[in-house]
Design a protein around this motif. Structure first.
Motif, mmCIF file in Angstrom:
data_model
loop_
_atom_site.group_PDB
_atom_site.id
_atom_site.type_symbol
_atom_site.label_atom_id
_atom_site.label_comp_id
_atom_site.label_asym_id
_atom_site.label_seq_id
_atom_site.Cartn_x
_atom_site.Cartn_y
_atom_site.Cartn_z
ATOM 1 N N ARG A 52 0.828 -1.209 0.000
ATOM 2 C CA ARG A 52 0.000 0.000 0.000
ATOM 3 C C ARG A 52 0.861 1.257 0.000
ATOM 4 O O ARG A 52 0.544 2.234 -0.691
ATOM 5 N N GLU A 56 0.953 4.124 -2.953
ATOM 6 C CA GLU A 56 0.683 5.540 -2.658
ATOM 7 C C GLU A 56 1.825 6.428 -3.105
ATOM 8 O O GLU A 56 1.605 7.526 -3.636
ATOM 9 N N LEU A 59 1.581 6.775 -6.840
ATOM 10 C CA LEU A 59 0.451 7.618 -7.229
ATOM 11 C C LEU A 59 0.779 9.101 -7.082
ATOM 12 O O LEU A 59 0.381 9.930 -7.919
ATOM 13 N N THR A 60 1.512 9.436 -6.029
ATOM 14 C CA THR A 60 1.821 10.858 -5.799
ATOM 15 C C THR A 60 2.734 11.416 -6.886
ATOM 16 O O THR A 60 2.782 12.633 -7.077
ATOM 17 N N ARG A 62 2.325 10.937 -10.057
ATOM 18 C CA ARG A 62 1.443 11.298 -11.170
ATOM 19 C C ARG A 62 2.221 11.359 -12.492
ATOM 20 O O ARG A 62 2.176 12.345 -13.237
ATOM 21 N N ALA A 84 -3.707 -0.881 -9.342
ATOM 22 C CA ALA A 84 -4.036 0.336 -8.596
ATOM 23 C C ALA A 84 -3.751 1.586 -9.407
ATOM 24 O O ALA A 84 -4.573 2.524 -9.458
ATOM 25 N N LEU A 85 -2.591 1.619 -10.062
ATOM 26 C CA LEU A 85 -2.240 2.804 -10.848
ATOM 27 C C LEU A 85 -3.173 2.959 -12.048
ATOM 28 O O LEU A 85 -3.577 4.078 -12.408
ATOM 29 N N HIS A 86 -3.497 1.831 -12.676
ATOM 30 C CA HIS A 86 -4.359 1.894 -13.855
ATOM 31 C C HIS A 86 -5.749 2.415 -13.498
ATOM 32 O O HIS A 86 -6.372 3.171 -14.263
ATOM 33 N N GLU A 87 -6.234 2.019 -12.335
ATOM 34 C CA GLU A 87 -7.565 2.449 -11.917
ATOM 35 C C GLU A 87 -7.587 3.937 -11.563
ATOM 36 O O GLU A 87 -8.528 4.656 -11.936
ATOM 37 N N ARG A 88 -6.578 4.416 -10.878
ATOM 38 C CA ARG A 88 -6.605 5.784 -10.342
ATOM 39 C C ARG A 88 -5.910 6.796 -11.237
ATOM 40 O O ARG A 88 -6.063 8.004 -11.054
ATOM 41 N N LEU A 89 -5.152 6.323 -12.221
ATOM 42 C CA LEU A 89 -4.521 7.235 -13.193
ATOM 43 C C LEU A 89 -4.865 6.754 -14.598
ATOM 44 O O LEU A 89 -4.005 6.290 -15.354
ATOM 45 N N PRO A 90 -6.116 6.846 -14.994
ATOM 46 C CA PRO A 90 -6.564 6.264 -16.266
ATOM 47 C C PRO A 90 -5.922 6.885 -17.496
ATOM 48 O O PRO A 90 -5.933 6.275 -18.575
#
Length: 645
Positions: A52, A56, A59-60, A62, A84-90
């Motif tokens: 996790r 995170e 993700l930060t 970007r 996780a990255l694919h879902e939140r950074l489409p």
């Protein structure tokens, strides 16, 4: 704004330099179209990190592009990161590379993930072509060589990319400033690429079987110098066959000279050349004298000619390895022979006989790895024909498929072979019953393979000890996949459960028919007394009433306690013949010897560190036999000891 590209490496261990990402960044930075328009970053974390937290952190960032390296040991972790990255950074783009995903995009990428591509070969050229398409704003990935991706429900695979023939096209990530100083402690060095062999279980050669291409000598020397000056503690030479080229001797000398000048590195590991025993012996001696190597791996894999032929390894002769092992033993340099169980063509009988033969040849240490079914190898391609059956190691980090059956071995025989190795590891490698096994073999009482089989059967029958339970769980739950597993066995039998193991050995021996032989009892007592200590610790006499040996404690140097042993002449002769005493031939008549457990380079047990950390230390010591074996010397001035003979 420039396009942000983050390379993601989830390494097997902490603080390992991410060489693959370094190559791709260095190659892309020099491209006139890609370099000025991209900002590159390498993110690395060990697979033991919290998933996790890693997600995170990524993700930060970007980033516009995430390039993720995928191997058998991290693919579960990598899949979680990708999801996780694919879902939140489409809107981001993703490229996966590495031997686990090459030619397997259908397993790791869903049809709706059209912004995810898989690299099917070397990364440098493909990565630059890929980034050019990303930078275009309207990517046409079908124009990129060597990738697979989904479009409208169809998997598209482009033509294979050409291999990098002139490696000097790829700038050095060391000297070009790619790597952040002080961040890593273990360096990976590559002086060439390719492997002329095509071993069926190995991706290294089986997937390429191509001419070896080399970096120029001065480039390699400069990389070694940079690694040394930047205080890397250890270095892994990532060539498939270090020592194959004559220049490797001089490069080894340069490595030692750099270590002497700068104090780093302090440790070197490598994959040794397969058919160059004389050159490897020279390289090993240089590294040992320079204090950078304590043990030489010898990757034999099997003693069965049928097996070696089936796995395309018949052009690598077992005699080459046994000759190297003999040379190293004569120079008193530790070595360990690596085997794989069960390879195609290997039966339970041939496997046991091969191990017994290596013991007769006085191999220092035998390491048996489980066979893993690796993607893109010839065994994987022929898995149905060979009857390969696998079970997956339970893990959310790896996707390791352990081979538990072939046309030559069923599931039960696989387990018998694994139990057999735990007997060999604890009784031969760790010297549990080393002298006894050799005594019985040489007296014609019990062959080595039968002796170890007897012990394995006995260990399996015991359900009331933690050591036997650990063996059982390792066999049933595939714990032997973990590299630290054999170190954990050493921790148990030579330290934390030493007394329990003594009891197991006593009970096993007393139940055998050869226990009536006084010579066997004497050899057994010698094993109890001489079993080494893997940590720095004060020797403790075993709780056992000696009937065949006379044993007396005496004060040694630096506060140590040694043992003076009065033994039968034939047992003293066996010690000399096994080349473990340091005594010269011709001293067979000596029957009084002093036993000492030296400090060597042992470390004390560290209770404040994790069990895994201590097991890792023990695993390293297992490979360096001569670091922890006790020593013997004649004691002619000591009066005859009282007690039975």
């Amino acid at each position: 704004m420039n396009t942000k590209v983050t390379f993601v490496e989830l390494s097997a261990f902490e603080a390992i330099l991410p060489l693959a990402s370094g190559y791709m960044q260095a190659y892309a930075q020099q491209d006139p179209e890609v370099g000025p328009r991209c900002d590159f970053e390498i993110y690395s974390a060990p697979v033991s990190a919290d998933q996790r937290e890693v997600i995170e952190e990524l993700l930060t960032k970007r980033s516009d592009v995430y390039a993720i390296s995928c191997y058998i040991w991290n693919i579960g972790f990598a899949r979680s990161v990708l999801a996780a990255l694919h879902e939140r950074l489409p809107d981001a783009q993703f490229i996966l590379g590495g031997p686990q995903v090459m030619q397997h995009a259908h397993e790791y990428v869903a049809p709706e993930q059209e912004n995810v591509v898989v690299c099917n070969g070397e990364g440098e050229k493909t990565m630059v072509q890929y980034l050019r398409q990303v930078l275009s704003g309207a990517p046409r990935f079908e124009e990129v060589d060597g990738i697979s991706f989904w479009r409208a429900g169809e998997l598209v695979t482009t033509e294979a990319a050409a291999r990098v023939r002139d490696l000097m096209e790829v700038p050095s990530p060391f000297t070009s400033g790619v790597f952040e100083e002080g961040k890593y402690t273990t360096a990976i060095l590559e002086t060439n690429r390719g492997c002329p062999f095509s071993c069926g279980f190995c991706f290294w050669g089986a997937a390429t079987n191509d001419k070896v291409h080399k970096f120029e000598d001065q480039r390699v020397r400069d990389d070694i110098t940079w690694i040394s000056k930047n205080n890397f503690v250890s270095i892994f030479i990532a060539d498939a066959n270090w020592g194959m080229a004559p220049r490797d001797v001089e490069l080894t000398r340069h490595l030692v000279e750099c270590s002497e000048q700068n104090g780093y590195p302090v440790m070197v590991s490598m994959a040794a050349a397969k058919n160059k025993p004389d050159r490897m012996a020279e390289i090993t001696e240089i590294l040992v004298q320079g204090g950078l190597l304590t043990s030489q791996p010898i990757s034999l894999q099997s003693m069965s000619s049928k097996t070696l032929d089936l796995v395309d390894r018949s052009n690598i002769k077992p005699a080459t390895y046994t000759e190297l092992q003999k040379t190293l033993r004569e120079k008193r340099i530790s070595s360990y022979i690596e085997l794989i169980w069960p390879l195609p063509g290997e039966t339970l009988g041939s496997y046991k006989e091969g191990i017994a033969e290596l013991c007769r040849l006085r191999a220092d240490t035998l390491i048996v790895y489980p066979q893993l079914l690796l993607h893109n190898t010839s065994i994987y391609a022929k898995r149905d024909l060979l009857g390969v059956k696998v079970e997956r190691v339970p893990s959310d980090v790896t996707e390791a498929d352990v081979v538990v059956g072939t046309n030559w071995v069923n599931r039960e025989e696989y387990e018998r072979g694994t139990w057999f190795y735990y007997a060999v590891h604890s009784l031969y490698n760790l010297r549990g019953l080393y002298y006894l096994a050799n005594y019985l073999e040489r007296s014609g009482t019990r062959k080595l393979e039968d002796f170890f089989t007897d012990a394995a059967t006995y260990f399996e029958s015991r359900t009331d000890t933690e050591i036997a339970t650990f063996f059982r769980d390792s066999v049933k739950k595939l714990w032997n996949y973990d590299f630290h597993n054999f170190g954990m066995v050493a921790h148990l039998v030579l330290h934390s459960h030493r007394e329990e193991f003594d009891g197991l050995l006593v009970d096993f021996a007393r139940g055998q028919s050869w226990w009536e032989d006084p010579g066997a009892r004497a050899a057994f007592e010698l094993d109890l007394l001489a079993r080494p200590y893997i940590y720095l610790a004060k020797p403790t006499p075993p709780r056992y009433d000696f009937t065949e040996l006379g044993v007396e404690s005496r004060a040694g140097s630096r506060g140590r306690t040694t043992s003076v042993v009065d033994m039968p002449a034939d047992l003293a002769a066996l010690l000399i013949d096994l080349d473990v005493t340091g005594l010269d031939a011709g001293q067979e008549r000596l029957t009084r010897l002093e036993l000492d457990h030296p400090r060597g380079r042992k470390l004390p047990y560290m209770p404040e560190r994790s069990l895994e950390h201590n097991a890792s230390y023990c695993q390293g010591m297992v490979l360096r036999l001569r670091e922890y074996l006790p020593t013997w010397r004649p004691v002619s001035e000591v009066a005859a000891l009282p007690g039975p003979r």
